[in-house]
Enzyme design. Structure first.
Site, mmCIF file in Angstrom:
data_model
loop_
_atom_site.group_PDB
_atom_site.id
_atom_site.type_symbol
_atom_site.label_atom_id
_atom_site.label_comp_id
_atom_site.label_asym_id
_atom_site.label_seq_id
_atom_site.Cartn_x
_atom_site.Cartn_y
_atom_site.Cartn_z
ATOM 1 N N SER A 52 0.846 -1.206 0.000
ATOM 2 C CA SER A 52 0.000 0.000 0.000
ATOM 3 C C SER A 52 0.874 1.244 0.000
ATOM 4 C CB SER A 52 -0.935 0.002 1.213
ATOM 5 O OG SER A 52 -0.214 -0.202 2.410
ATOM 6 N N ASP A 90 5.203 -7.199 2.504
ATOM 7 C CA ASP A 90 4.445 -7.594 1.320
ATOM 8 C C ASP A 90 5.390 -7.935 0.184
ATOM 9 O OD1 ASP A 90 1.685 -7.827 1.237
ATOM 10 O OD2 ASP A 90 1.363 -5.654 1.238
ATOM 11 N N GLU A 189 -9.494 -9.454 3.390
ATOM 12 C CA GLU A 189 -9.780 -8.054 3.058
ATOM 13 C C GLU A 189 -11.136 -7.899 2.392
ATOM 14 O OE1 GLU A 189 -6.595 -5.853 1.189
ATOM 15 O OE2 GLU A 189 -7.893 -4.115 0.832
HETATM 16 O O1 KIV Z 1 -0.573 -3.393 1.497
HETATM 17 C C1 KIV Z 1 -1.213 -3.352 2.560
HETATM 18 O O2 KIV Z 1 -1.154 -2.385 3.327
HETATM 19 C C2 KIV Z 1 -2.069 -4.489 2.880
HETATM 20 C C3 KIV Z 1 -3.053 -4.335 3.987
HETATM 21 C C4 KIV Z 1 -4.175 -3.503 3.537
HETATM 22 C C5 KIV Z 1 -3.511 -5.634 4.516
HETATM 23 O O3 KIV Z 1 -1.984 -5.487 2.242
#
Ligand code: KIV
Length: 271
Positions: A52, A90, A189
């Site tokens: 994100s 991520d 989500e």
């Molecule tokens: O990228 C992110 O911040 C996420 C969250 C919304 C779970 O994957």
């Protein structure tokens, strides 16, 4: 180098025990050292270096352009600020979708170059082999199903997933497959609260919800959203715990005014 185990440090085991004891897990995102340090001091259990950052740090429409090098750069800053929380990273778009070997190599790179505690990747059955390969190498993997922003062009919108009986069936199946593949936790989500409850009760690993109702084992929000920094983004699942945007604008207005009026710096602020 200390040889003692820090029992305060959050691990996959702590999170599993939290599920068993019905103690909710509090998770938030961070992309920089100072924010990570504040979140850690405030007792957040899991800090996600989310892709994100493509939206809220880089200002892009989607997360697709975020690179592995960028994720590693931000994670190195975040981990320096964290003593207690588990830091999860991520895996960005196209760092694991091509094949399990590439996902495995890239997960290994993240773990070698940052001090993170694990990685997160999006998808259910289609990434199960990759999850298995990464976890078998001793790298904790968090799954992520429901609304998966890296697949935005396939879905065409950010609306809730799992609202039809067929989609709900597939998501429940995906959660079980990820658990089987070795995922230590799964982000749910933007799915109906009733489906999130069913998934949470059907698997032994903790679920972390975002827009998935109150019955998940934990909750996560994007930090700039919950702090009221991202003023244009106000979906109903984001509670604003502060309105920092207005606070910052007013502080900066005062600073600009003081500079213009020659009221900053004063003699005490000068050498
Ligand atoms: O990228 C992110 O911040 C996420 C969250 C919304 C779970 O994957």
């Amino acid at each position: 180098m200390s040889t003692q185990t820090d029992f305060r440090k959050i691990t996959t085991n702590t999170l599993l025990l939290s599920k068993k004891s019905r103690t909710k897990i509090a998770a938030l995102t961070a992309y920089d050292f100072l924010t990570a340090r504040l979140l850690d001091k405030a007792g957040v259990d899991v800090i996600l270096v989310g892709d994100s950052l493509g939206n809220v740090f880089q200002g892009n429409e989607t997360t697709l352009s975020v690179t592995l090098d960028e994720m590693i750069y931000h994670t190195k800053a975040v981990t320096k600020g964290v003593d207690r929380a588990m830091v999860i990273v991520d895996m960005p778009f196209m760092s694991y979708q091509t094949n399990p070997d590439e996902g495995f190599r890239n997960a290994g790179r993240i773990m070698k170059e940052t001090s993170a505690g694990g990685v997160k990747l999006e998808g259910g059955e289609r990434v199960a082999e990759t999850v298995k390969k990464i976890t078998e190498a001793g790298i904790p993997v968090m799954g992520h199903i429901g609304l998966t922003p890296q697949s935005i062009h396939k879905f065409g919108s950010y609306k809730a997933r799992g609202t039809s009986a067929e989609e709900a069936r597939i998501l429940l199946k995906d959660a079980k497959i990820l658990e089987q593949a070795g995922a230590f936790s799964i982000v749910l989500e933007k799915i109906p609260a009733s489906l999130a409850k069913k998934i949470t009760e059907s698997i032994s690993v903790p679920t972390i919800g975002i827009g998935a109702g109150p019955n998940c084992d934990g909750q996560i929000l994007v930090t700039p959203d919950m702090l009221g920094l991202n003023v244009e983004f106000r979906p109903r699942f984001v509670r604003h715990y502060a309105e920092l945007a207005s606070g910052i604008i007013s502080a900066v207005n005062n600073y600009v005014e003081d500079v213009k009026k020659k009221q900053f710096p004063n003699s005490k602020e000068s050498y």
